[in-house]
Design an enzyme around this catalytic site. Structure first.
Site, PDB file in Angstrom:
ATOM      1  N   TYR A  88       1.121  -0.941   0.109  1.00  0.00           N
ATOM      2  CA  TYR A  88       0.090   0.105   0.029  1.00  0.00           C
ATOM      3  C   TYR A  88       1.079   1.345  -0.512  1.00  0.00           C
ATOM      4  O   TYR A  88       2.235   0.885   0.765  1.00  0.00           O
ATOM      5  CB  TYR A  88      -1.007   0.207   1.449  1.00  0.00           C
ATOM      6  CG  TYR A  88      -2.638   0.683   1.255  1.00  0.00           C
ATOM      7  CD1 TYR A  88      -3.726   0.063  -0.157  1.00  0.00           C
ATOM      8  CD2 TYR A  88      -2.449   2.187   1.585  1.00  0.00           C
ATOM      9  CE1 TYR A  88      -4.453   0.512  -0.100  1.00  0.00           C
ATOM     10  CE2 TYR A  88      -3.621   2.403   1.109  1.00  0.00           C
ATOM     11  CZ  TYR A  88      -5.017   2.070   0.811  1.00  0.00           C
ATOM     12  OH  TYR A  88      -6.213   2.328   0.481  1.00  0.00           O
ATOM     13  N   ASN A 164     -15.391   2.395   3.346  1.00  0.00           N
ATOM     14  CA  ASN A 164     -15.857   2.283   3.024  1.00  0.00           C
ATOM     15  C   ASN A 164     -17.281   2.730   2.665  1.00  0.00           C
ATOM     16  O   ASN A 164     -17.293   3.191   0.798  1.00  0.00           O
ATOM     17  CB  ASN A 164     -16.382   0.786   2.604  1.00  0.00           C
ATOM     18  CG  ASN A 164     -14.991  -0.396   3.122  1.00  0.00           C
ATOM     19  OD1 ASN A 164     -14.251  -0.261   2.036  1.00  0.00           O
ATOM     20  ND2 ASN A 164     -15.403  -1.173   3.982  1.00  0.00           N
ATOM     21  N   ILE A 192     -18.347  -4.601   1.368  1.00  0.00           N
ATOM     22  CA  ILE A 192     -19.328  -3.353   2.316  1.00  0.00           C
ATOM     23  C   ILE A 192     -19.740  -1.972   1.235  1.00  0.00           C
ATOM     24  O   ILE A 192     -20.538  -1.592   1.269  1.00  0.00           O
ATOM     25  CB  ILE A 192     -18.395  -2.946   2.992  1.00  0.00           C
ATOM     26  CG1 ILE A 192     -18.087  -3.912   4.462  1.00  0.00           C
ATOM     27  CG2 ILE A 192     -19.783  -1.591   3.885  1.00  0.00           C
ATOM     28  CD1 ILE A 192     -18.485  -3.524   5.483  1.00  0.00           C
ATOM     29  N   ARG A 213     -18.594 -11.815  -7.123  1.00  0.00           N
ATOM     30  CA  ARG A 213     -18.466 -13.745  -8.429  1.00  0.00           C
ATOM     31  C   ARG A 213     -18.693 -15.025  -7.948  1.00  0.00           C
ATOM     32  O   ARG A 213     -19.997 -14.687  -7.074  1.00  0.00           O
ATOM     33  CB  ARG A 213     -16.449 -13.515  -7.545  1.00  0.00           C
ATOM     34  CG  ARG A 213     -16.984 -13.740  -6.428  1.00  0.00           C
ATOM     35  CD  ARG A 213     -15.253 -14.068  -6.058  1.00  0.00           C
ATOM     36  NE  ARG A 213     -15.418 -13.787  -3.986  1.00  0.00           N
ATOM     37  CZ  ARG A 213     -13.961 -14.549  -3.521  1.00  0.00           C
ATOM     38  NH1 ARG A 213     -12.896 -14.539  -4.273  1.00  0.00           N
ATOM     39  NH2 ARG A 213     -14.094 -14.032  -2.266  1.00  0.00           N
ATOM     40  N   GLY A 284     -10.826  -0.310  -6.871  1.00  0.00           N
ATOM     41  CA  GLY A 284      -9.812  -1.649  -5.351  1.00  0.00           C
ATOM     42  C   GLY A 284      -9.488  -2.375  -7.368  1.00  0.00           C
ATOM     43  O   GLY A 284      -9.382  -2.353  -7.759  1.00  0.00           O
ATOM     44  N   LEU A 310      -9.470   7.075  -1.596  1.00  0.00           N
ATOM     45  CA  LEU A 310     -10.304   8.153  -0.202  1.00  0.00           C
ATOM     46  C   LEU A 310      -9.274   8.846   0.798  1.00  0.00           C
ATOM     47  O   LEU A 310      -9.514   9.512   1.116  1.00  0.00           O
ATOM     48  CB  LEU A 310     -11.022   7.131   0.640  1.00  0.00           C
ATOM     49  CG  LEU A 310     -11.966   7.819   1.719  1.00  0.00           C
ATOM     50  CD1 LEU A 310     -13.141   8.195   1.329  1.00  0.00           C
ATOM     51  CD2 LEU A 310     -12.868   6.397   2.569  1.00  0.00           C
ATOM     52  N   LYS A 366     -17.354  -9.010   6.571  1.00  0.00           N
ATOM     53  CA  LYS A 366     -16.082  -8.247   7.678  1.00  0.00           C
ATOM     54  C   LYS A 366     -16.250  -8.646   8.104  1.00  0.00           C
ATOM     55  O   LYS A 366     -17.177  -8.660   8.880  1.00  0.00           O
ATOM     56  CB  LYS A 366     -16.716  -6.694   6.686  1.00  0.00           C
ATOM     57  CG  LYS A 366     -16.179  -5.622   8.021  1.00  0.00           C
ATOM     58  CD  LYS A 366     -14.729  -5.305   6.927  1.00  0.00           C
ATOM     59  CE  LYS A 366     -14.735  -4.991   5.602  1.00  0.00           C
ATOM     60  NZ  LYS A 366     -13.892  -5.004   5.176  1.00  0.00           N
TER      61      LYS A 366
HETATM   62  N1  LIG Z   1      -9.813   3.354  -2.956  1.00  0.00           N
HETATM   63  C1  LIG Z   1     -10.290   3.626  -2.000  1.00  0.00           C
HETATM   64  O1  LIG Z   1      -9.694   4.669  -1.267  1.00  0.00           O
HETATM   65  C2  LIG Z   1     -10.993   2.197  -1.038  1.00  0.00           C
HETATM   66  C3  LIG Z   1     -11.630   2.735  -0.196  1.00  0.00           C
HETATM   67  C4  LIG Z   1     -12.634   1.633   0.167  1.00  0.00           C
HETATM   68  C5  LIG Z   1     -12.374   0.687   0.027  1.00  0.00           C
HETATM   69  N2  LIG Z   1     -11.190   0.269  -1.256  1.00  0.00           N
HETATM   70  C6  LIG Z   1     -11.563  -0.481  -1.985  1.00  0.00           C
HETATM   71  O2  LIG Z   1     -13.058  -1.367  -2.240  1.00  0.00           O
HETATM   72  C7  LIG Z   1     -12.612  -3.198  -2.463  1.00  0.00           C
HETATM   73  C8  LIG Z   1     -13.513  -2.965  -1.266  1.00  0.00           C
HETATM   74  O3  LIG Z   1     -13.443  -3.450   0.073  1.00  0.00           O
HETATM   75  P1  LIG Z   1     -14.593  -3.810   0.996  1.00  0.00           P
HETATM   76  O4  LIG Z   1     -14.174  -3.758   2.472  1.00  0.00           O
HETATM   77  O5  LIG Z   1     -16.016  -2.578   0.386  1.00  0.00           O
HETATM   78  O6  LIG Z   1     -14.636  -4.933   1.302  1.00  0.00           O
HETATM   79  P2  LIG Z   1     -15.150  -6.243   1.945  1.00  0.00           P
HETATM   80  O7  LIG Z   1     -16.778  -5.529   2.467  1.00  0.00           O
HETATM   81  O8  LIG Z   1     -14.186  -6.433   2.480  1.00  0.00           O
HETATM   82  O9  LIG Z   1     -15.661  -7.701   0.770  1.00  0.00           O
HETATM   83  C9  LIG Z   1     -14.441  -7.930  -0.196  1.00  0.00           C
HETATM   84  C10 LIG Z   1     -14.778  -7.980  -1.467  1.00  0.00           C
HETATM   85  O10 LIG Z   1     -14.131  -8.363  -2.277  1.00  0.00           O
HETATM   86  C11 LIG Z   1     -14.738 -10.234  -2.908  1.00  0.00           C
HETATM   87  N3  LIG Z   1     -12.892 -10.463  -3.389  1.00  0.00           N
HETATM   88  C12 LIG Z   1     -12.989 -11.035  -2.783  1.00  0.00           C
HETATM   89  N4  LIG Z   1     -11.803 -11.685  -3.327  1.00  0.00           N
HETATM   90  C13 LIG Z   1     -12.132 -11.652  -4.175  1.00  0.00           C
HETATM   91  C14 LIG Z   1     -11.090 -11.881  -5.438  1.00  0.00           C
HETATM   92  N5  LIG Z   1     -10.195 -12.061  -5.332  1.00  0.00           N
HETATM   93  N6  LIG Z   1     -11.897 -11.817  -6.965  1.00  0.00           N
HETATM   94  C15 LIG Z   1     -12.864 -10.610  -6.712  1.00  0.00           C
HETATM   95  N7  LIG Z   1     -13.090 -10.599  -5.351  1.00  0.00           N
HETATM   96  C16 LIG Z   1     -12.799 -10.737  -4.663  1.00  0.00           C
HETATM   97  C17 LIG Z   1     -15.457 -10.475  -2.572  1.00  0.00           C
HETATM   98  O11 LIG Z   1     -16.339 -11.235  -1.973  1.00  0.00           O
HETATM   99  P3  LIG Z   1     -17.476 -12.250  -1.537  1.00  0.00           P
HETATM  100  O12 LIG Z   1     -18.434 -11.864  -1.175  1.00  0.00           O
HETATM  101  O13 LIG Z   1     -17.658 -12.664  -3.090  1.00  0.00           O
HETATM  102  O14 LIG Z   1     -16.585 -13.210  -1.368  1.00  0.00           O
HETATM  103  C18 LIG Z   1     -16.116  -9.090  -1.059  1.00  0.00           C
HETATM  104  O15 LIG Z   1     -16.837  -8.600  -2.236  1.00  0.00           O
HETATM  105  C19 LIG Z   1     -11.323  -3.634  -1.447  1.00  0.00           C
HETATM  106  O16 LIG Z   1     -10.878  -3.808  -2.983  1.00  0.00           O
HETATM  107  C20 LIG Z   1     -11.098  -2.330  -0.758  1.00  0.00           C
HETATM  108  O17 LIG Z   1      -9.347  -1.802  -1.068  1.00  0.00           O
HETATM  109  C21 LIG Z   1     -11.263   1.146  -1.719  1.00  0.00           C
END
Ligand SMILES: NC(=O)c1ccc[n+]([C@@H]2O[C@H](COP(=O)([O-])OP(=O)(O)OC[C@H]3O[C@@H](n4cnc5c(N)ncnc54)[C@H](OP(=O)(O)O)[C@@H]3O)[C@@H](O)[C@H]2O)c1
Length: 371
Positions: A88, A164, A192, A213, A284, A310, A366
């Protein structure tokens, strides 16, 4: 009717006038040290299940303007794992870094220069903007680094409201001027962020097409997203087998906005759904596969590819604005208009929560540590 961006801003403004969180009248308690804390620590980057250890740490000193907070709950987010892995862009200094980035706690004691009208023992607070070191039982930070939040919501929502839900709120308003009746398409819809997108979109009259998925339990996941307000939910393999995905739109307008948190084929299929001159925002990379775009999508569809982070948004001049939005999001939680799946695990079972967050027990909601 205004655009969702304008509607969201207006809702947040109304809330600012309404909430006016009252100063606590409780007696402030001034102490020079916090109680001893137990923390999740790492000295080097690497696989989280190998480099993390749970250890006692010396009671931190409370400076004049500091606040000692007893943590109540903190999530394990994908970006927390990426920080520990060392992939990161922003990471805490090593060695002895305490993991975790967001969470909620209760004010335990104040430094002598902290105004007890600003914060008082017992108040619920979150680090705002989020900052390193929330996976420990007591945290000391300057008073200005804490934001008081309402305590009439389940702690796991206060603990997870920033990273999130706020990302979902921003992405709906910041890239495309959407109007009620418009459609957006997203992958990773069970995340989330994805669950929040569905509900916030619905609140503002937007339709969502959701891609999940293929994995055991996908039918149940699809039903849950429909209950949250998703218009359509498809698995990746359902879409891979269809030549013209737009035939699945039915009466829905072609999406102007696509949100990608997966990459690989899951990003390509979003681009197939997008209308002429549509925008895909990548936030992501859960599949760890790159985003590839066909030459024809650029030339003939004139798609735009953007990114959202973010942390960068919050590091700009948005600190105050983000706190108002957090209050707005928690008011939606309180009203039952925003919910998402989480699993609370006691801090004493940290290893179990970590393994679940790492996917060792299959797809799990989560993980939120409960202190
Ligand atoms: N850029 C930013 O500012 C920012 C801010 C917040 C979050 N994010 C990103 O947003 C994404 C979601 O975060 P979150 O905390 O909401 O997630 P989360 O609730 O922890 O859930 C993880 C998600 O990823 C999916 N997943 C896990 N492994 C996978 C794979 N190998 N291939 C495809 N899908 C997969 C899961 O699907 P299943 O339900 O099928 O297990 C679930 O939908 C992450 O990549 C996080 O880093 C980015």
């Amino acid at each position: 009717m205004g655009s969702p961006g304008r509607l969201l801003t207006a809702a947040v403004r109304r809330l600012r006038l309404r909430v006016g969180i009252k100063p606590s009248t409780a007696m402030a308690r001034y102490l020079s040290t916090c109680p001893p804390a137990r923390a999740v620590i790492y000295d080097q980057h690497g696989p989280p299940d190998q480099v993390l250890r749970v250890a006692d740490v010396a009671p931190p000193e409370i400076g004049d303007r500091d606040v000692c907070v007893r943590m109540l709950a903190a999530p394990i987010n994908p970006s927390d794992l990426n920080r520990i892995e060392g992939v990161y862009p922003v990471r805490p200094p090593l060695p002895a870094a305490v993991a975790g980035y967001e969470g909620v706690g209760q004010v335990h004691a104040l430094g002598p220069a902290v105004d007890s009208d600003y914060l008082s023992p017992g108040d619920w607070v979150i680090p705002s903007p989020p900052s390193f070191g929330t996976w420990q039982t007591y945290v000391v930070k300057p008073a200005a680094a804490w934001h008081r939040v309402r305590s009439d919501v389940p702690p796991q929502y206060a603990a997870t409201v920033t990273v999130n839900p706020l990302t979902a709120l921003r992405m709906l308003g910041d890239f495309v001027n959407l109007s009620p009746g418009d459609t957006l398409v997203q992958n990773g819809a069970t995340s989330i962020v994805g669950q929040c997108i569905i509900q916030l979109a619905k609140l503002h009259g937007l339709h969502t097409i959701n891609i999940i998925r293929d994995r055991p339990g996908w039918e149940e996941a699809k039903d849950k997203l429909k209950q949250l307000g998703a218009d359509e939910v498809f698995t990746q393999s359902q879409l891979d087998s269809i030549k013209n995905v737009k035939s699945l739109l039915g009466a829905l307008p072609e999406p102007a906005l696509g949100l990608n948190c997966v990459g690989g084929n899951a990003a390509s299929v979003i681009m197939k759904f997008l209308r002429q001159s549509g925008t895909m925002v990548t936030y992501g990379g859960m599949s760890k596969k790159p985003v590839t775009i066909s030459t024809s999508s650029f030339i003939f569809k004139d798609l735009s590819l953007r990114g959202f982070w973010l942390q960068k948004w919050m590091n700009s001049d948005k600190a105050e604005e983000s706190r108002t939005m957090i209050d707005y999001l928690l008011s939606l939680v309180h009203e039952g208009k925003l919910k998402y799946e989480m699993e609370l695990t006691p801090f004493s079972d940290f290893r179990l929560a970590l393994d679940k967050a790492l996917g060792k027990h299959g797809s799990r909601p989560k993980q939120v540590l409960s202190f």
